[in-house]
Motif scaffolding. Structure first.
Motif, PDB file in Angstrom:
ATOM      1  N   ARG A   1       0.883  -1.161  -0.042  1.00  0.00           N
ATOM      2  CA  ARG A   1       0.029  -0.154  -0.014  1.00  0.00           C
ATOM      3  C   ARG A   1       1.023   1.072   0.029  1.00  0.00           C
ATOM      4  NH1 ARG A   1      -3.497  -0.987   5.344  1.00  0.00           N
ATOM      5  NH2 ARG A   1      -1.179  -1.443   6.144  1.00  0.00           N
TER       6      ARG A   1
ATOM      7  N   ASN B   1       0.519   0.577  -4.851  1.00  0.00           N
ATOM      8  CA  ASN B   1       0.148  -0.758  -4.594  1.00  0.00           C
ATOM      9  C   ASN B   1       0.121  -1.829  -6.044  1.00  0.00           C
ATOM     10  OD1 ASN B   1      -0.999  -3.072  -3.608  1.00  0.00           O
ATOM     11  ND2 ASN B   1      -2.879  -2.319  -2.615  1.00  0.00           N
TER      12      ASN B   1
ATOM     13  N   ALA C   1      -2.493  -4.705  -6.383  1.00  0.00           N
ATOM     14  CA  ALA C   1      -3.856  -4.569  -5.699  1.00  0.00           C
ATOM     15  C   ALA C   1      -5.009  -5.501  -6.494  1.00  0.00           C
ATOM     16  CB  ALA C   1      -4.520  -3.124  -5.856  1.00  0.00           C
ATOM     17  N   PRO C   2      -5.800  -5.851  -5.742  1.00  0.00           N
ATOM     18  CA  PRO C   2      -6.051  -5.884  -4.218  1.00  0.00           C
ATOM     19  C   PRO C   2      -5.415  -6.940  -3.581  1.00  0.00           C
ATOM     20  CG  PRO C   2      -7.928  -6.780  -5.142  1.00  0.00           C
ATOM     21  CD  PRO C   2      -6.984  -6.513  -6.296  1.00  0.00           C
TER      22      PRO C   2
ATOM     23  N   GLU D   1      -7.036  -2.028   0.824  1.00  0.00           N
ATOM     24  CA  GLU D   1      -7.285  -0.455   1.037  1.00  0.00           C
ATOM     25  C   GLU D   1      -6.193   0.350   1.090  1.00  0.00           C
ATOM     26  OE1 GLU D   1      -6.062  -2.162   4.340  1.00  0.00           O
ATOM     27  OE2 GLU D   1      -8.069  -2.628   3.769  1.00  0.00           O
ATOM     28  N   PHE D   2      -6.444   1.688   0.992  1.00  0.00           N
ATOM     29  CA  PHE D   2      -5.062   2.609   1.197  1.00  0.00           C
ATOM     30  C   PHE D   2      -4.726   2.581   2.625  1.00  0.00           C
ATOM     31  CE2 PHE D   2      -7.093   4.392  -2.753  1.00  0.00           C
ATOM     32  CZ  PHE D   2      -6.032   4.654  -3.537  1.00  0.00           C
TER      33      PHE D   2
ATOM     34  N   PHE E   1     -13.510   0.746  -4.652  1.00  0.00           N
ATOM     35  CA  PHE E   1     -12.793  -0.491  -4.895  1.00  0.00           C
ATOM     36  C   PHE E   1     -13.468  -1.616  -5.868  1.00  0.00           C
ATOM     37  CE2 PHE E   1     -11.411   1.064  -0.730  1.00  0.00           C
ATOM     38  CZ  PHE E   1     -10.153   1.250  -1.097  1.00  0.00           C
TER      39      PHE E   1
ATOM     40  N   GLY F   1      -9.076   4.870  -6.180  1.00  0.00           N
ATOM     41  CA  GLY F   1      -9.635   3.455  -5.979  1.00  0.00           C
ATOM     42  C   GLY F   1      -8.861   2.464  -6.786  1.00  0.00           C
ATOM     43  N   LEU F   2      -9.358   1.335  -6.818  1.00  0.00           N
ATOM     44  CA  LEU F   2      -8.809   0.574  -7.615  1.00  0.00           C
ATOM     45  C   LEU F   2      -9.037   0.329  -9.105  1.00  0.00           C
ATOM     46  CD1 LEU F   2      -7.613  -2.557  -7.243  1.00  0.00           C
ATOM     47  CD2 LEU F   2      -9.655  -3.390  -7.499  1.00  0.00           C
TER      48      LEU F   2
ATOM     49  N   PHE G   1      -3.670   1.018  -6.937  1.00  0.00           N
ATOM     50  CA  PHE G   1      -4.662   1.835  -6.509  1.00  0.00           C
ATOM     51  C   PHE G   1      -4.343   3.397  -7.212  1.00  0.00           C
ATOM     52  CE2 PHE G   1      -5.261  -0.246  -2.025  1.00  0.00           C
ATOM     53  CZ  PHE G   1      -6.144  -1.141  -2.746  1.00  0.00           C
TER      54      PHE G   1
END
Length: 319
Positions: free
Chosen positions: A18, A42, A45-46, A51-52, A116, A133-134, A164
């Motif tokens: 992250r 990131n 991800a995910p 998350e951040f 996300f 976001g993603l 991210f």
């Protein structure tokens, strides 16, 4: 890598994906009179972080007077995730506040939802637009071929990867009339203090030029000190990889030292004047480090980019 896995031993900083800055982009928006700033983090991800980091400050710095120190900074701070998701607050700092790593200055966007899922969340406030976001990773390169003595495989490392993305559209008037310098930084709270664990602007520098034991110091450093700290060591790298003379190396490194991405809106955006999502930065860096003997890896830009804000493609299914 572009700036992926920029900690020691091809690991994320602090072993936390992250906190791993992957890429920085600067280019004109489709909205006239606006500039797009994209900071991606990131690299897997995910899977390696859903998350951040809530204790981090993600930051885009802007130098408007050419001294390689921030005169303007946009900081992104994320909430602790809960059942409702995660939110982001954006701070805009100027003057001395812009040179501190902490989130400071005016809050221009507060508690915006982070997306996300497959669709981005776009938030507008005045002349700003934000999406966080993603997203699909736009970085393209034959990393397998690079690691195998430049025997190209045709395989694009980033073709199925996600990041991210933090995408901010700002009015050109905030950047001033002339050229600017832009770089990104990730800092995180450790033992009550904010520590810079990653920073960069130009792609594929630390992977080619920094020894493993120098990466943490580099990530904590300031661009204004880069030429003094790294010119000699990086010139030696170019002498070894590309047969550069001392004078030739100094000239070539003038583009990337200090590690600040220059952007002049009066000229077309194309790396190294800013960076668009389709610029072939891998080929540019290969040509640089090889003294022009290697001109590219045969991998082209991704085709899933969006034509308008937030520009980054929809995320791929998690592997």
């Amino acid at each position: 890598m572009s700036h992926h896995l920029s900690g020691p031993n091809l690991r994320p900083p602090e072993d936390d994906a992250r906190l791993d800055l992957t890429d920085l982009f600067v280019f004109p928006s489709t909205v006239r009179g606006h500039t797009v700033l994209i900071m991606n983090v990131n690299p897997f991800a995910p899977v390696q972080g859903e998350e951040f980091h809530p204790d981090a400050v993600y930051r885009v710095n802007v130098d408007t007077d050419g001294d390689h120190r921030a005169d303007l900074a946009y900081s992104f701070v994320f909430s602790e995730p809960d059942s409702a998701g995660q939110t982001v607050t954006v701070h805009r700092a100027t003057g001395e506040d812009a040179q501190r790593h902490e989130a400071a200055g005016e809050v221009i966007l507060s508690d915006a939802s982070v997306a996300f899922g497959p669709e981005p969340n776009i938030v507008e406030y005045g002349r700003y637009r934000l999406s966080a976001g993603l997203r699909s990773d736009p970085f393209f390169a034959d990393l397998e071929g690079i690691g195998n003595d430049f025997q190209w495989t045709g395989n694009d490392f980033g073709i199925d990867k996600n990041v991210f993305g933090i995408v901010l559209e700002v009015p050109d008037s905030e950047l001033g009339e002339g050229p600017v310098g832009v770089w990104a930084r990730v800092s995180v709270v450790r033992d009550g203090a904010l520590v810079s664990v990653d920073r960069g602007a130009h792609p594929s520098l630390t992977a080619y030029f920094n020894e493993e034991d120098a990466k943490e110091a580099y990530n904590a450093g300031e661009p204004a000190d880069d030429r003094e700290n790294y010119l000699e060591a990086w010139s030696a790298v170019l002498a070894h990889t590309g047969g550069y003379s001392r004078e030739e190396a100094g000239k070539a490194l003038g583009t990337v030292l200090p590690d600040v991405l220059r952007y002049d809106r009066r000229r077309p955006a194309a790396y190294p004047n800013g960076r668009t999502l389709t610029d072939d930065v891998t080929s540019a860096r290969l040509a640089m480090v090889s003294g022009g003997r290697i001109t590219g890896d045969g991998i082209g830009p991704h085709t899933d980019l969006l034509p308008d804000f937030p520009f980054l493609g929809h995320p791929h299914p998690a592997n």
